[in-house]
Design a protein around this motif. Structure first.
Motif, short mmCIF file in Angstrom:
data_model
loop_
_atom_site.label_atom_id
_atom_site.label_comp_id
_atom_site.label_asym_id
_atom_site.label_seq_id
_atom_site.Cartn_x
_atom_site.Cartn_y
_atom_site.Cartn_z
N LEU A 1 -3.71 7.73 5.88
CA LEU A 1 -3.56 6.38 5.81
C LEU A 1 -3.29 5.75 7.05
O LEU A 1 -2.47 6.00 7.93
CB LEU A 1 -2.30 6.19 4.77
CG LEU A 1 -2.35 6.71 3.21
CD1 LEU A 1 -1.35 6.60 2.44
CD2 LEU A 1 -3.73 5.70 2.57
N MET A 2 -3.69 4.64 7.33
CA MET A 2 -3.74 4.02 8.78
C MET A 2 -2.62 3.01 8.35
O MET A 2 -2.59 2.01 7.53
CB MET A 2 -4.83 3.14 9.10
CG MET A 2 -5.94 4.21 9.23
SD MET A 2 -5.68 5.38 10.74
CE MET A 2 -6.98 6.15 11.06
N ASN A 3 -1.32 3.25 8.92
CA ASN A 3 -0.28 1.99 8.74
C ASN A 3 -0.04 1.31 9.84
O ASN A 3 0.31 1.70 11.08
CB ASN A 3 1.09 3.08 8.54
CG ASN A 3 0.96 3.88 7.35
OD1 ASN A 3 1.09 3.41 6.28
ND2 ASN A 3 0.73 5.13 7.51
N GLU A 4 -0.11 -0.09 9.71
CA GLU A 4 -0.18 -1.10 10.89
C GLU A 4 1.58 -1.01 11.22
O GLU A 4 2.22 -1.46 10.41
CB GLU A 4 -0.51 -2.42 10.61
CG GLU A 4 -2.20 -2.30 10.42
CD GLU A 4 -2.70 -3.76 10.17
OE1 GLU A 4 -2.00 -4.71 9.91
OE2 GLU A 4 -3.97 -3.71 10.34
N ILE A 5 1.82 -1.06 12.43
CA ILE A 5 3.21 -1.13 12.72
C ILE A 5 3.45 -2.64 13.36
O ILE A 5 2.60 -2.91 14.53
CB ILE A 5 3.54 0.03 14.03
CG1 ILE A 5 3.32 1.48 13.27
CG2 ILE A 5 5.08 -0.30 14.47
CD1 ILE A 5 3.84 1.64 11.93
N GLU A 6 4.28 -3.36 13.06
CA GLU A 6 4.36 -4.82 13.51
C GLU A 6 5.68 -4.89 14.33
O GLU A 6 6.62 -4.24 14.19
CB GLU A 6 4.48 -5.59 12.19
CG GLU A 6 3.43 -5.45 11.26
CD GLU A 6 3.35 -6.61 10.14
OE1 GLU A 6 4.50 -6.97 9.95
OE2 GLU A 6 2.38 -6.89 9.71
N ALA A 7 5.56 -5.70 15.25
CA ALA A 7 6.81 -5.84 16.00
C ALA A 7 7.96 -6.82 15.09
O ALA A 7 7.52 -7.58 14.44
CB ALA A 7 6.35 -6.71 17.19
N GLU A 8 8.90 -6.45 15.41
CA GLU A 8 10.02 -7.02 14.69
C GLU A 8 10.93 -8.00 15.63
O GLU A 8 11.74 -8.70 15.11
CB GLU A 8 11.04 -6.18 13.93
CG GLU A 8 10.27 -5.19 12.96
CD GLU A 8 11.54 -4.25 12.29
OE1 GLU A 8 12.50 -4.39 12.80
OE2 GLU A 8 10.78 -3.50 11.62
N ILE A 9 10.35 -8.26 16.73
CA ILE A 9 11.01 -9.02 17.88
C ILE A 9 9.95 -9.72 18.51
O ILE A 9 8.67 -9.30 18.53
CB ILE A 9 12.21 -8.48 18.68
CG1 ILE A 9 11.54 -6.99 19.02
CG2 ILE A 9 13.17 -8.20 17.84
CD1 ILE A 9 10.79 -7.20 20.18
#
Length: 157
Positions: free
Chosen positions: A123-131
């Motif tokens: 599964l490809m999980n997009e990691i997003e910036a939290e800042i």
């Protein structure tokens, strides 16, 4: 989401085995903060989305030290945040081979902007910036295996 005593025991055990100093878990009105004081290492806060924590507890982990790949300047910045991996998997800097990479050193990132992909169990999980800030260092290479809680990027705030 129902959290059982077994889930909490697994979470505590996982935090003890990792180099995580502080873990904050917040879901609706539920908030859990775990602190592991250390005299030798300054505290680093790791914030993970609850949906990723319980998936990664039962995963096998491979401890590979992060490699320094790029840096925007030689002077260390004191005002930075770290984007960490919420799971064990393979780090990818673009959506597919040959496509434009999500971020590079020097890029400005905004909250909820995708900065990389972690592949876990196909599964490809997009990691997003939290800042919001400027990417000052990318700590892993494309295709590296990363651990849950491992630092991926430094963002100057």
């Amino acid at each position: 989401m129902q959290i059982t005593i077994k889930d909490l025991q697994d979470l505590l055990s996982s935090v003890q085995r990792k180099k995580i100093q502080t873990l904050k878990l917040k879901k609706n009105k539920f908030e859990l903060i775990l602190n592991k004081p250390s005299k030798k290492v300054p505290q680093e806060v790791v914030s993970l989305k609850s949906s990723h924590i319980f998936k990664s507890i039962h995963s096998e982990t491979i401890n590979i030290p992060p490699k320094k790949t790029e840096s925007i300047n030689s002077k260390p910045s004191t005002n930075y945040a770290t984007i960490v991996s919420p799971m064990v998997g393979t780090f990818y800097h673009s959506p597919a081979p040959g496509e434009k990479i999500f971020v590079q050193v020097g890029d400005i990132v905004k909250c909820n902007q995708t900065v990389c992909i972690i592949e876990a169990m196909k599964l490809m999980n997009e990691i997003e910036a939290e800042i919001e800030g400027i990417i000052i260092e990318i700590l892993v290479k494309n295709g590296d295996i990363v651990d849950c809680g491992q630092a991926l990027m430094k963002v100057e705030t």
